[in-house]
Enzyme design. Structure first.
Site, PDB file in Angstrom:
ATOM      1  N   ASP A   1       5.833   4.389   4.926  1.00 24.09           N
ATOM      2  CA  ASP A   1       6.750   3.404   5.519  1.00 24.09           C
ATOM      3  C   ASP A   1       6.767   2.074   4.759  1.00 24.09           C
ATOM      4  O   ASP A   1       7.442   1.136   5.169  1.00 24.09           O
ATOM      5  CB  ASP A   1       6.449   3.192   7.011  1.00 24.09           C
ATOM      6  CG  ASP A   1       5.010   2.804   7.297  1.00 24.09           C
ATOM      7  OD1 ASP A   1       4.130   3.085   6.456  1.00 24.09           O
ATOM      8  OD2 ASP A   1       4.752   2.228   8.368  1.00 24.09           O
ATOM      9  N   HIS A   2       6.031   2.018   3.636  1.00 24.89           N
ATOM     10  CA  HIS A   2       6.031   0.789   2.827  1.00 24.89           C
ATOM     11  C   HIS A   2       6.540   1.004   1.403  1.00 24.89           C
ATOM     12  O   HIS A   2       6.734   0.043   0.672  1.00 24.89           O
ATOM     13  CB  HIS A   2       4.628   0.174   2.797  1.00 24.89           C
ATOM     14  CG  HIS A   2       4.214  -0.342   4.140  1.00 24.89           C
ATOM     15  ND1 HIS A   2       4.255  -1.668   4.477  1.00 24.89           N
ATOM     16  CD2 HIS A   2       3.812   0.332   5.257  1.00 24.89           C
ATOM     17  CE1 HIS A   2       3.875  -1.810   5.736  1.00 24.89           C
ATOM     18  NE2 HIS A   2       3.604  -0.615   6.237  1.00 24.89           N
TER      19      HIS A   2
ATOM     20  N   ASP B   1      -0.175  -3.800   5.981  1.00 28.78           N
ATOM     21  CA  ASP B   1      -0.790  -3.607   7.297  1.00 28.78           C
ATOM     22  C   ASP B   1      -2.265  -3.997   7.230  1.00 28.78           C
ATOM     23  O   ASP B   1      -2.874  -3.863   6.185  1.00 28.78           O
ATOM     24  CB  ASP B   1      -0.728  -2.128   7.691  1.00 28.78           C
ATOM     25  CG  ASP B   1       0.666  -1.545   7.647  1.00 28.78           C
ATOM     26  OD1 ASP B   1       1.617  -2.275   7.401  1.00 28.78           O
ATOM     27  OD2 ASP B   1       0.795  -0.326   7.831  1.00 28.78           O
TER      28      ASP B   1
ATOM     29  N   HIS C   1       1.229   3.870   1.995  1.00 31.37           N
ATOM     30  CA  HIS C   1       1.713   4.602   3.170  1.00 31.37           C
ATOM     31  C   HIS C   1       3.242   4.636   3.068  1.00 31.37           C
ATOM     32  O   HIS C   1       3.871   3.656   2.658  1.00 31.37           O
ATOM     33  CB  HIS C   1       1.270   3.929   4.482  1.00 31.37           C
ATOM     34  CG  HIS C   1      -0.147   4.270   4.860  1.00 31.37           C
ATOM     35  ND1 HIS C   1      -0.942   3.459   5.626  1.00 31.37           N
ATOM     36  CD2 HIS C   1      -0.899   5.387   4.560  1.00 31.37           C
ATOM     37  CE1 HIS C   1      -2.135   4.042   5.797  1.00 31.37           C
ATOM     38  NE2 HIS C   1      -2.129   5.205   5.151  1.00 31.37           N
TER      39      HIS C   1
ATOM     40  N   HIS D   1       6.234  -5.434  12.009  1.00 28.45           N
ATOM     41  CA  HIS D   1       5.571  -4.124  11.944  1.00 28.45           C
ATOM     42  C   HIS D   1       5.265  -3.602  13.352  1.00 28.45           C
ATOM     43  O   HIS D   1       4.174  -3.100  13.645  1.00 28.45           O
ATOM     44  CB  HIS D   1       4.282  -4.181  11.099  1.00 28.45           C
ATOM     45  CG  HIS D   1       3.875  -2.827  10.588  1.00 28.45           C
ATOM     46  ND1 HIS D   1       2.967  -2.036  11.245  1.00 28.45           N
ATOM     47  CD2 HIS D   1       4.269  -2.114   9.513  1.00 28.45           C
ATOM     48  CE1 HIS D   1       2.806  -0.907  10.591  1.00 28.45           C
ATOM     49  NE2 HIS D   1       3.598  -0.924   9.527  1.00 28.45           N
TER      50      HIS D   1
ATOM     51  N   HIS E   1       0.842  -1.199   0.000  1.00 32.12           N
ATOM     52  CA  HIS E   1       0.000   0.000   0.000  1.00 32.12           C
ATOM     53  C   HIS E   1       0.872   1.242   0.000  1.00 32.12           C
ATOM     54  O   HIS E   1       2.094   1.158   0.122  1.00 32.12           O
ATOM     55  CB  HIS E   1      -0.984  -0.016   1.175  1.00 32.12           C
ATOM     56  CG  HIS E   1      -0.357   0.081   2.536  1.00 32.12           C
ATOM     57  ND1 HIS E   1       0.584  -0.799   3.001  1.00 32.12           N
ATOM     58  CD2 HIS E   1      -0.567   0.976   3.555  1.00 32.12           C
ATOM     59  CE1 HIS E   1       0.924  -0.468   4.235  1.00 32.12           C
ATOM     60  NE2 HIS E   1       0.250   0.611   4.596  1.00 32.12           N
TER      61      HIS E   1
ATOM     62  N   HIS F   1      -7.418  -1.830   5.716  1.00 33.87           N
ATOM     63  CA  HIS F   1      -6.530  -0.809   6.268  1.00 33.87           C
ATOM     64  C   HIS F   1      -7.110   0.560   5.919  1.00 33.87           C
ATOM     65  O   HIS F   1      -8.131   0.651   5.256  1.00 33.87           O
ATOM     66  CB  HIS F   1      -5.128  -1.025   5.670  1.00 33.87           C
ATOM     67  CG  HIS F   1      -4.036  -0.311   6.401  1.00 33.87           C
ATOM     68  ND1 HIS F   1      -4.001  -0.185   7.760  1.00 33.87           N
ATOM     69  CD2 HIS F   1      -2.923   0.322   5.939  1.00 33.87           C
ATOM     70  CE1 HIS F   1      -2.917   0.504   8.098  1.00 33.87           C
ATOM     71  NE2 HIS F   1      -2.254   0.827   7.016  1.00 33.87           N
TER      72      HIS F   1
END
Ligand SMILES: [Zn+2]
Length: 301
Positions: A64-65, A210, A62, A268, A60, A140
């Site tokens: 941090d990914h 996530d 976000h 995570h 996804h 999510h």
């Protein structure tokens, strides 16, 4: 299969912890799964050869990914990469990456293929003779997929002593490995089971990060060998998990139990906790085979 954890912490990169990225080596493929900031440094530290990565799967959008992706694409460019690169991720990923390349007047010398995902049902996104990759739709704050990597059942193993005993010529070996019986010159049929051994059981790996606690994923990941499931929080922060659409260690273990997986890897982690051991302890209340991901850790299965 060999899984190398490059980063497995939530939110921001820190001195000793990195956001999500992992490398899965499976049947001659080196798949990069998520690409948080700093992934290329982690690839170097963990001695993963850049040239082996031809497929990148992004769960996804976000930061941090995937904030490490444009940097990695740019480095590939500077290394004069020629091989095609395939990127699988949510719709919008192409626009974000191309905008950054265009504004910086950068162009890759290799072909960049985007496979943008929009389906809310599990679908096959990669397949060759030995491996299939499917999405695992997750719950999510934005559109998110996990990924299920499955080896295909291989051909049967030749029983060398048996084929020698019946004096069978090599040109028939492939048919036998495909499961065919063999007829001798005198008309006697030798059953395939007398000429071969069962193939090695295919392995499977499910990556889920996530996601909020969601029993709907259980049918897709049923009986996998290894499940990586996010656990951003502990049970005592279950309200935060619910609000941010993440999971607790207890919830991850309940998914593992319901799906009857063989091993559960947790990751995570929120960086609010001093030690990650507490995630393992909480998960072990419901599921016995729990492992903790950590940056630089390698799992072979
Ligand atoms: Zn997220």
């Amino acid at each position: 299969m060999k899984l190398t954890i490059l980063g497995c912490y939530a939110a921001t990169p820190r001195t000793f912890s990195n956001p999500t990225a992992q490398v899965l080596e499976i049947k001659n493929h080196t798949f990069l799964i998520d690409c948080g900031e700093g992934t290329q440094v982690q690839l170097r530290k963990n001695k993963v050869r850049f040239s082996k990565i031809n497929h990148v799967f992004i769960s996804h959008l976000h930061g941090d990914h995937f904030y490490g992706l444009v940097g990695l694409i740019s480095t590939f460019m500077l290394l004069n990469r020629q091989t095609d690169l395939h990127i699988y991720g949510p719709k919008g990923i192409k626009e974000i990456i191309l905008l950054q390349l265009r504004v910086s007047n950068s162009f890759t010398g290799y072909n960049l293929y985007f496979h943008e995902l929009t389906s809310k049902e599990s679908e096959v996104i990669f397949e060759d003779q030995k491996v299939v990759v499917k999405t695992i739709p997750l719950k999510h704050r934005i559109y998110t997929n996990g990924f299920l990597f499955q080896e295909k059942k291989g051909e049967r193993k030749l029983n060398v002593d048996a084929v020698k005993q019946y004096d069978i010529e090599t040109c028939y070996f492939q048919n036998i490995k495909n499961g065919k019986d063999f007829t001798l010159d005198n008309g006697q049929i030798i059953p395939n089971s007398a000429l071969t051994f069962d193939p090695i059981e295919p392995k499977s790996y499910a990556f889920c990060s996530d996601t909020a606690f969601d029993l709907n994923i259980v049918s897709t990941i049923q009986n996998v060998d290894v499940l990586y499931h996010e656990t951003t929080f502990l049970k005592q922060e279950e309200d935060k998990a619910e609000k941010t659409m993440h999971s607790t260690a207890q919830q991850a273990s309940l998914i593992a139990k319901e799906a009857n997986v063989k091993k559960l890897i947790l990751g995570h982690y929120s960086t609010r906790y001093e030690s990650i051991e507490c995630f393992k302890l909480e998960a072990e209340e419901h599921f016995s085979n729990v492992l903790l991901a950590d940056d630089g850790k390698v799992f072979e299965f």
